[in-house]
Enzyme design. Structure first.
Site, PDB file in Angstrom:
ATOM      1  N   SER A  16      19.346  22.642 -29.204  1.00 48.94           N
ATOM      2  CA  SER A  16      17.956  22.983 -29.509  1.00 48.94           C
ATOM      3  C   SER A  16      17.782  24.429 -29.949  1.00 48.94           C
ATOM      4  CB  SER A  16      17.060  22.704 -28.299  1.00 48.94           C
ATOM      5  OG  SER A  16      17.363  23.590 -27.255  1.00 48.94           O
ATOM      6  N   LYS A  22      15.023  29.025 -24.266  1.00 55.11           N
ATOM      7  CA  LYS A  22      13.923  28.889 -25.235  1.00 55.11           C
ATOM      8  C   LYS A  22      13.553  30.253 -25.772  1.00 55.11           C
ATOM      9  CE  LYS A  22      12.584  24.506 -24.801  1.00 55.11           C
ATOM     10  NZ  LYS A  22      12.544  23.611 -25.940  1.00 55.11           N
TER      11      LYS A  22
END
Lengths: 424, 153
Positions: B73, B110
Site C-alpha cells: 500500500s 500510512k
C-alpha cells in the site's frame, strides 16, 4: 543546592512491554510468567482486578485465565531488558543524576524549588518516556528516597493524580503516611513488619514517630535510617555507579526432570556459560565456583537430594574452559544417580577485577585466551544467545525450560522485527 | 608471564625490568596511497574519518525502532513489501509525514494528512482508499518513519 528525589517506576512493566508492539492488547488482560512458565511475575491492571496475585502458580490459574481470555506470555527478557535500557537512557538524557534501581525503577535527583510542586516537570519527563519508548511510568517525588517511594505508591493507587505525586511540601503528610501500611514502607520486610505490628506500629506515620532507641535496638541502624528518611532527613544518597556484583548466579529449573549425569552436565555447562559472560561483561574474574543441584522439594513422594559443592580456582579466572573444568569437578562430586533433579545452578564468587588478580606462585599457570572469550561474547551479543557456545553445553538441551508463550525478540533480533501492515 | 606494564625492581646489576604492555591494541586506518619516501601524504590530516550508517539513519537511538513491512500500500513512496523501516518515536507526527499508526489495534504504515479541520491517513497506492480519522476509529500514532531500507535479495 537542595535536591528532591523522584522515583520513576514503569507501570506493570513486563505487561506494558508486551503491549508496545501489540497495540490490540491495550486494555486487554495480560499476565507474564516466570522462567519455566512457573508462576505469575507481572499482571496488567485487568488481571489484578481478577484477584490474581504475584507469585501465583500458573497451573492453578489456567482455568481462570482462560475463562477471562487473559493473554499469557512467557518472560521475554531480551525485550524487557532492551526497553528498560531505553527508558533509563531517556531519563539520563533529561537529568544528569539517575540511579538505575531495578529493571523498571530509577531514582532521579531534581532541583528543589521551595513551596512549588515539582509535578509539572515530572509530568513532562513522564510524557517524554511515554512518547519515546512507549512505556507508561508513574512518578513519586519526595525529600528522601523513602518518601519518594511512598509518593510513587500514592501516584499509582490514586487515578486523580494522573500518575505523578509530590509529597515534598505536602501539608497532608500526616494523613498520607497514616494511610500507608508499615509493611509497604520501602526497606521494611515481612519480619520487621511483624515486630513493628506487635509494638503497635501499624502505619508509616507510626513508624516515623517511633522511638529511635527502640527502633535501633530492634531493627538495627537500617531501620533507624528508614525512620529518619520518613522524617524528611535524607540518609540514602543516589548510587550513580552500581557496585560490581560480588557474586554471580545462573540457575534455572528444568522443563522436565533430569536423571542422567550427561544431561546434568549440559545444563550446568550452559548456566556456567551465562554466568561467565556476565562476569566478563563487568570486567571481573572469579576465584571460586559453586555448583548446586536439587530434586523437586514439593514432590514429597520422590526421593530427595539437594547438595552443593564449591571449588577454588588456582587463580581467579573469567575463562570459560577453566571455570567449566572446576564446575564439572563439583558436579561429578555431588551428582547421584537414581534421583529426578528439578534444578541446578552455578554461582561464581570471590570476584575480583580482572586487573588485580594475584598470580599463584605454585599452581600451574595455564594459558587463557581472553581474545577468544571476547570474540564469543561479541558474536552472541550480535546474533543472539548461544549462537556460539562450548560443546559441553549440548545442542538438543532436552532439560531446557518450558517457555511456551514467548513473544518475539522485537528489538534485539533482525529476524523477529515487528511487522507493520501495508495492506489497507 | 610477567604482568604487563608493571615495573619490577631487582637487587642485582639489573636495576629495573619492564613488562611488555600488550593489553591495548590500536587499529590503524589502511593507507590507500603507497609510501613515498620524503613526501607526506596529503590525506594524512583526514585519516580517521569514517562513515557510520547509524549517524545517518538513527538520530535518537533510545527512541528508534526497526519494523518490517507487509503489503504494497506504500509502493508509491518507495516502501515495498518486506522492507525495513526506521521509526523514530521522539518526532512529532506532523502533516505530510509517513507514520506508523495503531489503527484498531494494528500497526499500519500510512501518510498523515492534516487539513484545517480533519485528519486522514493515506496510502501511497491508488488501490487503497484514504482512511478518515473519526471518533469511531481507534487510531494512535506510534512513531514517525524516517527512512526505508530496501535490500536486494
Amino acid at each position: 543546592m537542595k535536591k528532591v528525589f523522584a522515583l520513576v517506576d514503569c507501570n506493570n512493566f513486563y505487561a506494558s512491554c508486551e503491549r508496545l508492539f501489540r497495540p490490540e492488547l491495550n486494555n486487554q488482560p495480560i499476565v507474564v510468567l516466570s522462567n519455566n512458565d512457573g508462576c505469575v511475575i507481572a499482571r496488567s491492571n485487568e488481571v489484578k482486578a481478577l484477584g490474581v496475585k504475584m507469585g501465583d502458580p500458573y497451573f492453578k490459574l489456567k482455568d481462570l485465565l482462560a475463562k477471562h481470555h487473559v493473554h499469557v506470555f512467557s518472560s521475554n527478557y531480551a525485550l524487557y531488558g532492551d526497553l528498560s535500557c531505553r527508558v533509563m537512557t531517556i531519563l539520563q538524557q533529561m537529568e544528569p543524576e539517575v540511579e538505575i534501581y531495578s529493571i523498571d525503577e530509577a531514582f532521579v535527583s531534581l532541583p528543589y524549588t521551595p513551596g512549588k510542586l515539582h509535578t509539572d516537570y515530572a509530568r513532562s519527563l513522564k510524557e517524554k518516556v511515554r512518547r519515546c519508548v512507549g512505556i507508561p511510568v508513574a512518578m513519586g517525588i519526595g525529600p528522601t528516597k523513602t518518601l519518594a517511594k511512598v509518593a510513587n505508591r500514592l501516584a499509582k493507587k490514586n487515578a486523580q493524580y494522573g500518575g505523578v505525586f509530590d509529597i515534598t511540601d505536602s501539608n497532608q503528610i500526616d494523613e498520607l503516611l497514616a494511610r500507608c501500611d508499615v509493611e509497604d514502607v520501602w526497606g521494611i520486610g515481612r519480619q520487621s513488619g511483624r515486630k513493628l505490628r506487635m509494638r503497635g506500629i501499624l502505619t508509616a506515620r507510626d513508624l516515623r514517630d517511633a522511638d529511635e532507641v527502640w527502633i535501633r535496638k530492634n531493627l538495627t541502624v537500617t531501620g533507624l535510617r528508614t525512620v529518619m528518611e520518613l522524617r524528611g532527613v535524607s540518609c540514602l544518597p543516589l548510587e550513580l555507579a552500581p557496585p560490581d556484583k560480588k557474586s554471580i548466579v545462573s540457575s534455572k529449573s528444568f522443563g522436565r526432570p533430569v536423571s542422567s549425569l550427561a544431561d546434568m552436565k549440559e545444563a550446568v555447562a550452559t548456566y556456567l556459560s551465562t554466568a561467565a559472560e556476565k562476569l566478563r561483561s563487568q570486567g571481573s574474574a572469579a576465584g571460586a565456583i559453586q555448583v548446586f543441584i536439587s530434586t523437586n522439594v514439593f514432590n514429597v513422594n520422590q526421593p530427595q537430594h539437594t547438595q552443593s559443592m564449591m571449588a577454588s580456582l588456582p587463580q581467579p579466572s573469567a575463562y570459560t574452559p577453566h571455570l567449566l573444568k572446576a564446575a564439572m569437578h563439583c558436579l561429578e562430586g555431588i551428582f547421584r544417580s537414581g534421583y529426578l533433579y528439578k534444578k541446578a545452578g552455578v554461582m561464581l564468587t570471590e570476584i575480583v577485577s580482572s586487573g588485580q588478580q594475584q598470580i599463584n606462585m605454585f599452581g600451574p599457570v595455564s594459558a587463557e585466551k581472553p581474545e577468544l572469550m571476547q570474540a564469543i561474547d561479541r558474536i552472541n551479543r550480535k546474533w543472539g544467545r548461544q549462537t556460539v557456545q562450548i560443546a559441553a553445553a549440548g545442542l538438543a538441551k532436552p532439560w531446557k525450560m518450558v517457555q511456551a508463550h514467548t513473544s518475539p525478540a522485537y528489538t534485539t533480533n533482525w529476524s523477529e522485527l515487528p511487522i507493520v501492515n501495508a495492506t489497507s | 608471564m610477567i604482568e604487563t606494564g608493571q615495573k619490577y625492581t631487582l637487587g642485582s646489576s639489573i636495576s629495573e625490568i619492564y613488562g611488555v604492555e600488550q593489553k591495548s591494541r590500536v587499529s590503524l586506518p589502511l593507507y590507500s596511497c603507497g609510501v613515498s619516501a620524503g613526501f607526506p601524504s596529503p590525506a594524512d590530516d583526514y585519516i580517521g574519518q569514517q562513515l557510520d550508517l547509524n549517524d545517518l539513519l538513527v538520530r535518537n537511538p533510545a527512541a528508534t525502532f526497526f519494523v518490517r513491512t507487509a503489503g504494497d500500500s506504500m509502493t508509491g513512496v518507495g516502501i515495498n513489501d518486506n522492507d525495513l523501516l526506521v521509526v523514530d518515536r521522539s518526532l512529532e507526527p506532523a502533516h505530510g509525514k509517513i507514520i506508523i499508526a495503531a489503527i484498531n489495534g494494528e500497526l499500519t504504515v500510512k501518510r498523515l494528512v492534516k487539513t484545517g479541520t480533519s485528519c486522514r491517513l493515506e496510502a501511497e497506492n491508488p488501490n487503497y482508499p484514504p482512511i478518515e480519522i473519526t471518533e469511531d476509529l481507534s487510531c494512535i500514532t506510534w512513531g514517525v518513519v524516517t527512512s526505508v531500507i530496501h535490500q536486494f535479495r
